[in-house]
Design a protein around this motif. Structure first.
Motif, PDB file in Angstrom:
ATOM      1  N   VAL A  91       0.648  -1.197   0.131  1.00 38.68           N
ATOM      2  CA  VAL A  91       0.077   0.174  -0.097  1.00 38.68           C
ATOM      3  C   VAL A  91       1.017   1.100  -0.035  1.00 38.68           C
ATOM      4  CG1 VAL A  91      -1.627   1.440   1.199  1.00 38.68           C
ATOM      5  CG2 VAL A  91      -1.993  -1.160   0.898  1.00 38.68           C
ATOM      6  N   PRO A  92       1.744   1.662   0.889  1.00 36.91           N
ATOM      7  CA  PRO A  92       2.392   0.717   1.793  1.00 36.91           C
ATOM      8  C   PRO A  92       1.912   0.802   3.078  1.00 36.91           C
ATOM      9  CG  PRO A  92       3.925   2.487   1.280  1.00 36.91           C
ATOM     10  CD  PRO A  92       2.511   2.757   0.673  1.00 36.91           C
ATOM     11  N   PHE A  93       1.592  -0.330   3.913  1.00 38.80           N
ATOM     12  CA  PHE A  93       1.134  -0.221   5.357  1.00 38.80           C
ATOM     13  C   PHE A  93       2.149  -1.196   5.954  1.00 38.80           C
ATOM     14  CE2 PHE A  93      -1.096  -1.505   9.030  1.00 38.80           C
ATOM     15  CZ  PHE A  93      -1.191  -0.467   9.736  1.00 38.80           C
ATOM     16  N   THR A  94       3.136  -1.001   6.919  1.00 38.20           N
ATOM     17  CA  THR A  94       4.032  -1.848   7.456  1.00 38.20           C
ATOM     18  C   THR A  94       4.071  -2.259   8.824  1.00 38.20           C
ATOM     19  OG1 THR A  94       5.749  -0.093   7.628  1.00 38.20           O
ATOM     20  CG2 THR A  94       5.680  -1.172   5.571  1.00 38.20           C
ATOM     21  N   LEU A  95       2.872  -1.822   9.295  1.00 43.12           N
ATOM     22  CA  LEU A  95       2.761  -2.112  11.042  1.00 43.12           C
ATOM     23  C   LEU A  95       1.695  -3.216  11.045  1.00 43.12           C
ATOM     24  CD1 LEU A  95       2.182   1.821  12.008  1.00 43.12           C
ATOM     25  CD2 LEU A  95       4.095   0.352  12.111  1.00 43.12           C
ATOM     26  N   ASP A  96       1.568  -4.072  10.143  1.00 44.82           N
ATOM     27  CA  ASP A  96       1.012  -5.453  10.472  1.00 44.82           C
ATOM     28  C   ASP A  96       1.934  -6.494  10.981  1.00 44.82           C
ATOM     29  OD1 ASP A  96       2.024  -5.475   7.790  1.00 44.82           O
ATOM     30  OD2 ASP A  96       1.294  -7.506   7.495  1.00 44.82           O
ATOM     31  N   LEU A  97       1.686  -7.571  11.270  1.00 42.41           N
ATOM     32  CA  LEU A  97       2.238  -8.492  11.854  1.00 42.41           C
ATOM     33  C   LEU A  97       3.541  -8.866  11.196  1.00 42.41           C
ATOM     34  CD1 LEU A  97       2.914 -10.834  14.057  1.00 42.41           C
ATOM     35  CD2 LEU A  97       1.345 -12.266  12.857  1.00 42.41           C
ATOM     36  N   TYR A  98       3.427  -9.079   9.683  1.00 36.57           N
ATOM     37  CA  TYR A  98       4.312  -9.562   8.954  1.00 36.57           C
ATOM     38  C   TYR A  98       5.465  -8.301   8.924  1.00 36.57           C
ATOM     39  CZ  TYR A  98       7.032 -10.255   4.540  1.00 36.57           C
ATOM     40  OH  TYR A  98       8.241 -10.661   3.638  1.00 36.57           O
ATOM     41  N   GLY A  99       4.928  -7.027   8.551  1.00 39.56           N
ATOM     42  CA  GLY A  99       5.712  -5.914   8.556  1.00 39.56           C
ATOM     43  C   GLY A  99       6.491  -5.612   9.678  1.00 39.56           C
ATOM     44  N   ILE A 100       5.895  -5.821  10.733  1.00 40.07           N
ATOM     45  CA  ILE A 100       6.599  -5.683  12.046  1.00 40.07           C
ATOM     46  C   ILE A 100       7.793  -6.530  12.358  1.00 40.07           C
ATOM     47  CG2 ILE A 100       6.346  -5.783  14.751  1.00 40.07           C
ATOM     48  CD1 ILE A 100       5.505  -3.119  13.563  1.00 40.07           C
ATOM     49  N   THR A 101       7.510  -7.844  12.076  1.00 37.61           N
ATOM     50  CA  THR A 101       8.632  -8.762  12.214  1.00 37.61           C
ATOM     51  C   THR A 101       9.570  -8.985  11.292  1.00 37.61           C
ATOM     52  OG1 THR A 101       7.021 -10.548  11.501  1.00 37.61           O
ATOM     53  CG2 THR A 101       6.872 -10.380  13.690  1.00 37.61           C
ATOM     54  N   SER A 102       9.197  -9.120  10.059  1.00 33.69           N
ATOM     55  CA  SER A 102       9.989  -9.457   8.798  1.00 33.69           C
ATOM     56  C   SER A 102      10.657  -8.320   8.102  1.00 33.69           C
ATOM     57  CB  SER A 102       9.307 -10.383   7.835  1.00 33.69           C
ATOM     58  OG  SER A 102       8.802 -11.386   8.152  1.00 33.69           O
ATOM     59  N   ARG A 103      10.188  -7.109   8.305  1.00 38.11           N
ATOM     60  CA  ARG A 103      10.695  -5.817   7.896  1.00 38.11           C
ATOM     61  C   ARG A 103      11.368  -5.191   8.895  1.00 38.11           C
ATOM     62  NH1 ARG A 103       9.165  -4.674   2.633  1.00 38.11           N
ATOM     63  NH2 ARG A 103       8.251  -6.014   1.445  1.00 38.11           N
ATOM     64  N   GLU A 104      10.496  -4.602   9.957  1.00 42.04           N
ATOM     65  CA  GLU A 104      11.220  -3.933  10.871  1.00 42.04           C
ATOM     66  C   GLU A 104      12.122  -4.481  11.818  1.00 42.04           C
ATOM     67  OE1 GLU A 104       9.256  -1.712  14.887  1.00 42.04           O
ATOM     68  OE2 GLU A 104       8.345  -1.325  12.886  1.00 42.04           O
ATOM     69  N   ILE A 105      11.820  -5.450  12.434  1.00 37.49           N
ATOM     70  CA  ILE A 105      12.681  -6.106  13.592  1.00 37.49           C
ATOM     71  C   ILE A 105      13.811  -6.801  12.738  1.00 37.49           C
ATOM     72  CG2 ILE A 105      12.794  -7.658  15.309  1.00 37.49           C
ATOM     73  CD1 ILE A 105      10.079  -6.540  16.248  1.00 37.49           C
ATOM     74  N   ALA A 106      13.379  -7.473  11.863  1.00 38.45           N
ATOM     75  CA  ALA A 106      14.609  -8.382  11.411  1.00 38.45           C
ATOM     76  C   ALA A 106      15.571  -7.850  10.410  1.00 38.45           C
ATOM     77  CB  ALA A 106      13.737  -9.513  10.161  1.00 38.45           C
ATOM     78  N   ALA A 107      15.125  -6.574   9.925  1.00 37.90           N
ATOM     79  CA  ALA A 107      16.044  -5.517   9.276  1.00 37.90           C
ATOM     80  C   ALA A 107      16.881  -4.965  10.317  1.00 37.90           C
ATOM     81  CB  ALA A 107      15.359  -4.588   8.411  1.00 37.90           C
ATOM     82  N   ARG A 108      16.597  -4.693  11.403  1.00 42.14           N
ATOM     83  CA  ARG A 108      17.105  -4.219  12.279  1.00 42.14           C
ATOM     84  C   ARG A 108      18.350  -5.122  12.893  1.00 42.14           C
ATOM     85  NH1 ARG A 108      13.450  -2.648  15.848  1.00 42.14           N
ATOM     86  NH2 ARG A 108      14.094  -4.227  17.436  1.00 42.14           N
ATOM     87  N   ILE A 109      17.987  -6.213  13.267  1.00 37.38           N
ATOM     88  CA  ILE A 109      18.873  -7.324  13.830  1.00 37.38           C
ATOM     89  C   ILE A 109      19.333  -8.212  13.144  1.00 37.38           C
ATOM     90  CG2 ILE A 109      17.774  -7.152  16.138  1.00 37.38           C
ATOM     91  CD1 ILE A 109      16.318  -9.867  15.449  1.00 37.38           C
ATOM     92  N   PHE A 110      19.027  -8.201  11.586  1.00 34.96           N
ATOM     93  CA  PHE A 110      19.705  -8.920  10.705  1.00 34.96           C
ATOM     94  C   PHE A 110      19.448 -10.319  11.002  1.00 34.96           C
ATOM     95  CE2 PHE A 110      22.130  -5.015  10.775  1.00 34.96           C
ATOM     96  CZ  PHE A 110      22.056  -4.483   9.628  1.00 34.96           C
TER      97      PHE A 110
END
Length: 307
Positions: free
Chosen positions: A231-250
């Motif tokens: 859309v982009p809307f990145t505050l859903d479950l997939y966006g929080i885990t796989s895009r936000e947190i995973a991108a921060r801790i690799f």
């Protein structure tokens, strides 16, 4: 005068159940393979189970990701069901204009991918920068700057609902048409209005056909919310885990497992609710007798009075 001897009682049949040794062999092979797979998963360092346990109940994952995913699912499905009812009635209407409008809607939204539609809705503020209402070539009474608003959550709901409404319309139409026409005719003969006929005769019987595929669509909608990043809307479950947190801790693998776990938990709850809804609306439709009915039938055959 001779009396005939009573007929001899037939010998009891010694029934021996058929053995299936290969079933046990196949079950043992499957158990061994599953055990080897689980052992490999548990001992593989790439899964990072310590990080998985750390973020499984993370506050941001639960209060933002899971909550927004549930909101997207509920709001989109409610809007889709309402619009699906309207489209189904239009498909069944004798008015050819209504039928064609409904058919074109279904043709467009079922014929294009949901991801493409979500990308389009995300570009809406770019396509229509300003919305104005007023007199043509005259004064404007209302002005709205779409680019200045943060409406991606609403656009995600709108994109999901409009797509799902096309499928719900066909499900509802199939449920209504599954009810025999004689039911409607009998209700009208009893003096019921069309609205009362639909509410008390047609829809209760149609729900047996509507509920199972609708439950599947709700579960599908829950998983489709992972596409709202378009859309982009990145505050859903997939966006929080796989895009936000995973991108921060690799660490994408354990965070994907966290998202998959919560999707599986919510889906399991929805499946339980679907089971009870199906059982509720299938009352009287099954010919399988209950325990009390079987006991009453046995007493009636033995001549005992039924209380």
């Amino acid at each position: 005068m001779t009396t005939e001897a009573p007929p001899a009682t037939p010998a009891a049949i010694d029934a021996v159940p058929l053995r299936h040794p290969w079933r046990w062999v196949a079950a043992a092979v499957i158990v061994v393979l599953v055990g080897l797979f689980l052992y490999g998963v548990a001992t593989n360092d790439a899964y990072r189970w310590n990080i998985y346990g750390e973020y499984l109940f993370n506050e941001r994952v639960l209060k933002v990701g899971v909550l927004n995913t549930l909101q997207l699912t509920v709001y989109s499905m409610v809007l889709a069901i309402v619009l699906g009812v309207v489209l189904a009635v239009m498909r069944l209407s004798p008015n050819p204009v209504f039928r064609w409008v409904s058919w074109v809607y279904l043709w467009i939204f079922r014929g294009t991918p949901i991801y493409v539609q979500l990308v389009f809705w995300g570009l809406l503020p770019t396509i229509y920068k300003n919305v104005q209402l007023g007199v043509p070539f005259g004064p404007s009474f209302f002005h709205l700057d779409l680019q200045a608003l943060s409406i991606f959550f609403l656009l995600a709901i709108l994109g999901l609902a409009l797509n799902e409404a096309a499928y719900m319309a066909e499900i509802i139409r199939a449920g209504i048409t599954s009810v025999p026409e004689g039911q409607t005719e009998a209700s009208i003969a009893l003096g019921m209005s069309w609205l009362m006929t639909m509410r008390r005769t047609v829809l209760p019987q149609a729900m047996r056909v509507i509920i199972p595929p609708t439950g599947n669509e709700v579960i599908s909608m829950l998983k489709t919310t992972s596409l709202v990043t378009a859309v982009p809307f990145t505050l859903d479950l997939y966006g929080i885990t796989s895009r936000e947190i995973a991108a921060r801790i690799f660490e994408p693998v354990p965070l994907l497992l966290v998202a998959a776990t919560w999707y599986l938990v919510i889906t399991s709850v929805l499946m339980v609710g679907q089971y009870y809804l199906e059982r509720y609306f299938s009352r009287g439709a099954s010919r399988k007798l209950t325990t009390k009915q079987l006991e009453a039938l046995a007493k009636a055959q033995m001549g005992e009075p039924h209380p």
